[in-house]
Design an enzyme around this catalytic site. Structure first.
Site, PDB file in Angstrom:
ATOM      1  N   LYS A   1      15.333  -0.480   5.784  1.00 40.26           N
ATOM      2  CA  LYS A   1      15.009   0.111   4.475  1.00 40.26           C
ATOM      3  C   LYS A   1      15.298   1.617   4.457  1.00 40.26           C
ATOM      4  CE  LYS A   1      12.475   0.900   0.624  1.00 40.26           C
ATOM      5  NZ  LYS A   1      12.660   0.361  -0.693  1.00 40.26           N
TER       6      LYS A   1
ATOM      7  N   LYS B   1       9.987  10.384  -0.508  1.00 48.02           N
ATOM      8  CA  LYS B   1       9.130   9.693   0.472  1.00 48.02           C
ATOM      9  C   LYS B   1       9.995   8.959   1.500  1.00 48.02           C
ATOM     10  CE  LYS B   1       6.154   5.712   1.140  1.00 48.02           C
ATOM     11  NZ  LYS B   1       5.377   4.598   0.613  1.00 48.02           N
TER      12      LYS B   1
ATOM     13  N   THR C   1       6.424   0.400   1.962  1.00 48.66           N
ATOM     14  CA  THR C   1       7.388   1.200   2.714  1.00 48.66           C
ATOM     15  C   THR C   1       6.587   2.194   3.541  1.00 48.66           C
ATOM     16  OG1 THR C   1       8.963   1.016   0.908  1.00 48.66           O
ATOM     17  CG2 THR C   1       9.384   2.723   2.545  1.00 48.66           C
TER      18      THR C   1
ATOM     19  N   LEU D   1       0.824  -1.214   0.000  1.00 49.50           N
ATOM     20  CA  LEU D   1       0.000   0.000   0.000  1.00 49.50           C
ATOM     21  C   LEU D   1       0.855   1.260   0.000  1.00 49.50           C
ATOM     22  CD1 LEU D   1      -2.421  -1.460   2.678  1.00 49.50           C
ATOM     23  CD2 LEU D   1      -3.014  -0.985   0.287  1.00 49.50           C
ATOM     24  N   PRO D   2       0.236   2.416  -0.276  1.00 48.41           N
ATOM     25  CA  PRO D   2       1.036   3.646  -0.437  1.00 48.41           C
ATOM     26  C   PRO D   2       1.708   4.175   0.832  1.00 48.41           C
ATOM     27  CG  PRO D   2      -1.103   3.872  -1.520  1.00 48.41           C
ATOM     28  CD  PRO D   2      -1.148   2.602  -0.737  1.00 48.41           C
TER      29      PRO D   2
HETATM   30  P1  NAD Z   1       0.928   2.011  -6.312  1.00 48.15           P
HETATM   31  O1  NAD Z   1       0.322   3.350  -6.020  1.00 48.15           O
HETATM   32  O2  NAD Z   1       1.124   1.596  -7.731  1.00 48.15           O
HETATM   33  O3  NAD Z   1       0.043   0.865  -5.590  1.00 48.15           O
HETATM   34  C1  NAD Z   1      -0.624   1.026  -4.379  1.00 48.15           C
HETATM   35  C2  NAD Z   1      -2.010   0.399  -4.546  1.00 48.15           C
HETATM   36  O4  NAD Z   1      -2.699   0.434  -3.305  1.00 48.15           O
HETATM   37  C3  NAD Z   1      -2.889   1.169  -5.550  1.00 48.15           C
HETATM   38  O5  NAD Z   1      -3.269   0.301  -6.598  1.00 48.15           O
HETATM   39  C4  NAD Z   1      -4.088   1.623  -4.721  1.00 48.15           C
HETATM   40  O6  NAD Z   1      -5.320   1.595  -5.418  1.00 48.15           O
HETATM   41  C5  NAD Z   1      -4.080   0.601  -3.597  1.00 48.15           C
HETATM   42  N1  NAD Z   1      -4.793   1.036  -2.404  1.00 48.15           N
HETATM   43  C6  NAD Z   1      -4.732   2.246  -1.799  1.00 48.15           C
HETATM   44  N2  NAD Z   1      -5.545   2.250  -0.715  1.00 48.15           N
HETATM   45  C7  NAD Z   1      -6.116   1.018  -0.669  1.00 48.15           C
HETATM   46  C8  NAD Z   1      -7.051   0.420   0.218  1.00 48.15           C
HETATM   47  N3  NAD Z   1      -7.550   1.083   1.252  1.00 48.15           N
HETATM   48  N4  NAD Z   1      -7.436  -0.854  -0.044  1.00 48.15           N
HETATM   49  C9  NAD Z   1      -6.929  -1.533  -1.096  1.00 48.15           C
HETATM   50  N5  NAD Z   1      -6.037  -1.021  -1.964  1.00 48.15           N
HETATM   51  C10 NAD Z   1      -5.652   0.252  -1.743  1.00 48.15           C
HETATM   52  O7  NAD Z   1       2.305   1.981  -5.520  1.00 48.15           O
HETATM   53  P2  NAD Z   1       3.527   0.934  -5.725  1.00 48.15           P
HETATM   54  O8  NAD Z   1       4.539   1.552  -6.604  1.00 48.15           O
HETATM   55  O9  NAD Z   1       2.965  -0.401  -6.008  1.00 48.15           O
HETATM   56  O10 NAD Z   1       4.161   0.977  -4.250  1.00 48.15           O
HETATM   57  C11 NAD Z   1       3.578   0.272  -3.160  1.00 48.15           C
HETATM   58  C12 NAD Z   1       4.501   0.387  -1.961  1.00 48.15           C
HETATM   59  O11 NAD Z   1       5.782  -0.165  -2.300  1.00 48.15           O
HETATM   60  C13 NAD Z   1       4.767   1.812  -1.486  1.00 48.15           C
HETATM   61  O12 NAD Z   1       4.785   1.814  -0.081  1.00 48.15           O
HETATM   62  C14 NAD Z   1       6.127   2.138  -2.073  1.00 48.15           C
HETATM   63  O13 NAD Z   1       6.828   3.089  -1.319  1.00 48.15           O
HETATM   64  C15 NAD Z   1       6.799   0.782  -2.020  1.00 48.15           C
HETATM   65  N6  NAD Z   1       7.891   0.602  -3.007  1.00 48.15           N
HETATM   66  C16 NAD Z   1       7.704   0.972  -4.303  1.00 48.15           C
HETATM   67  C17 NAD Z   1       8.740   0.788  -5.212  1.00 48.15           C
HETATM   68  C18 NAD Z   1       8.570   1.180  -6.655  1.00 48.15           C
HETATM   69  O14 NAD Z   1       9.583   1.209  -7.383  1.00 48.15           O
HETATM   70  N7  NAD Z   1       7.355   1.455  -7.134  1.00 48.15           N
HETATM   71  C19 NAD Z   1       9.952   0.228  -4.796  1.00 48.15           C
HETATM   72  C20 NAD Z   1      10.093  -0.183  -3.469  1.00 48.15           C
HETATM   73  C21 NAD Z   1       9.038   0.028  -2.581  1.00 48.15           C
END
Ligand code: NAD
Length: 291
Positions: A162, A237, A87, A59-60
């Site tokens: 992390k 972030k 994260t 999740l975000p």
């Molecule tokens: P993203 O925004 O693509 O995905 C997050 C998903 O969560 C979205 O699809 C959103 O609709 C869903 N969501 C939000 N609230 C919700 C709820 N209440 N119930 C169900 N679903 C819900 O983000 P991402 O890039 O997939 O990143 C996710 C996590 O991973 C973050 O914490 C980010 O910091 C971490 N991360 C991302 C990367 C990267 O390169 N993208 C790398 C390492 C870590």
């Protein structure tokens, strides 16, 4: 295993798909993102969690994690494990783990590095906080979604590892970019600069593996117009999370603080949003000395 997967975005989608491909029964839920192939859609987070051996969240941020956890913990079966791979701030990770333990559940904070490429290819690295027993339960799933899982300690230890890692990354990337910009102004060839620094005491992952200068060293986002890669706003972030943790732990992190300020300026005032975090190099190139 029966797996509930909540948050099927850029990272969660391909991670859930890899678990399904490996033969696990995956039930997914997201507010907006589509369910990847092989994953059964549930109508709510609680429905995805019901009957699962492991519930994974991706999740975000910490506020959303806390809300989703409050929803799914009462729906989970005794002895199941809630494994958050997002994260988030260390305090949220610890609060969710406490809530899960009080309900007779295992809990892990297991943030990842490796980005969307790692999520798709199943080559993520997991840094994990929580009990040995919960880690042992989820380890086979980490092995499918990633190439390495390090058990770092108790609840919150994964998030701590992390953000400390990414604080070093933000600082070394800025140092590398400002040094390249200085080298330019001193008339030093970038190829020579790379050859020397990458094999000298100024070496770091930021120059050796992710060189911010185009056409020099390995192929990186710099060679692709600074298209991410790892976006500057995601670095910001993680830097903000590091400073939030430093505040609550009373730790002195002046370089982390400065890196946070520079990425804030870059993202919020200088069109850095949507650029790779190594685009700090053209930013420094375009500037003169600041007093
Ligand atoms: P993203 O925004 O693509 O995905 C997050 C998903 O969560 C979205 O699809 C959103 O609709 C869903 N969501 C939000 N609230 C919700 C709820 N209440 N119930 C169900 N679903 C819900 O983000 P991402 O890039 O997939 O990143 C996710 C996590 O991973 C973050 O914490 C980010 O910091 C971490 N991360 C991302 C990367 C990267 O390169 N993208 C790398 C390492 C870590």
């Amino acid at each position: 295993m029966n797996i509930g997967f909540i948050g099927l975005g850029n990272m969660g989608g391909p991670m859930a798909a890899n678990l399904a491909k490996a033969g696990h029964a995956v039930t997914g839920f997201d507010l907006t993102a589509p369910c990847p192939e092989g994953v059964t859609r549930a109508d709510s987070a609680a429905a995805a969690a019901k009957g699962a051996d492991v519930v994974i969240t991706m999740l975000p941020n910490g506020a959303i994690l806390r809300a989703v956890a409050a929803d799914v913990i009462p729906a989970m079966q005794a002895g199941a494990v809630l494994c958050d791979c997002s994260t988030v701030d260390v305090d949220s990770a610890r609060a969710v783990a406490e809530q899960a333990a009080a309900a007779g559940l295992g809990a892990l904070d297991a943030p990842v590095s490796g980005g969307t490429g790692g999520a798709t290819n199943g080559t993520l690295t997991f840094m994990v906080g929580g009990t040995e027993a919960a880690f042992a339960t989820v380890k086979p799933l980490f092995d499918i979604m990633g190439q390495k899982a390090v058990h770092c300690g108790d609840a919150g230890a994964g998030q701590s590892a992390k953000i400390c890692n990414n604080m070093i990354l933000g600082v070394t990337m800025i140092a590398t970019c400002e040094a390249f910009a200085l080298a330019d102004k001193l008339g030093l060839d970038r190829g020579k600069m790379f050859d020397v620094v990458s094999t000298s005491s100024g070496a770091s992952w930021s120059i050796n593996a992710y060189c911010p200068a185009p056409g020099v060293g390995p192929t990186t986002p710099a060679d692709n117009g600074y298209k991410p890669g790892f976006a500057a706003e995601l670095m910001l972030k993680d830097l903000r999370l590091s400073q939030q943790a430093a505040d609550s732990a009373d730790a002195d992190t002046p370089m982390g603080q400065l890196a946070t300020a520079l990425y804030t300026q870059f993202v919020e005032a200088e069109n850095g949003r949507g650029m790779d975090f190594s685009a700090m190099l053209p930013r420094f190139e375009a500037r003169g000395r600041q007093d």
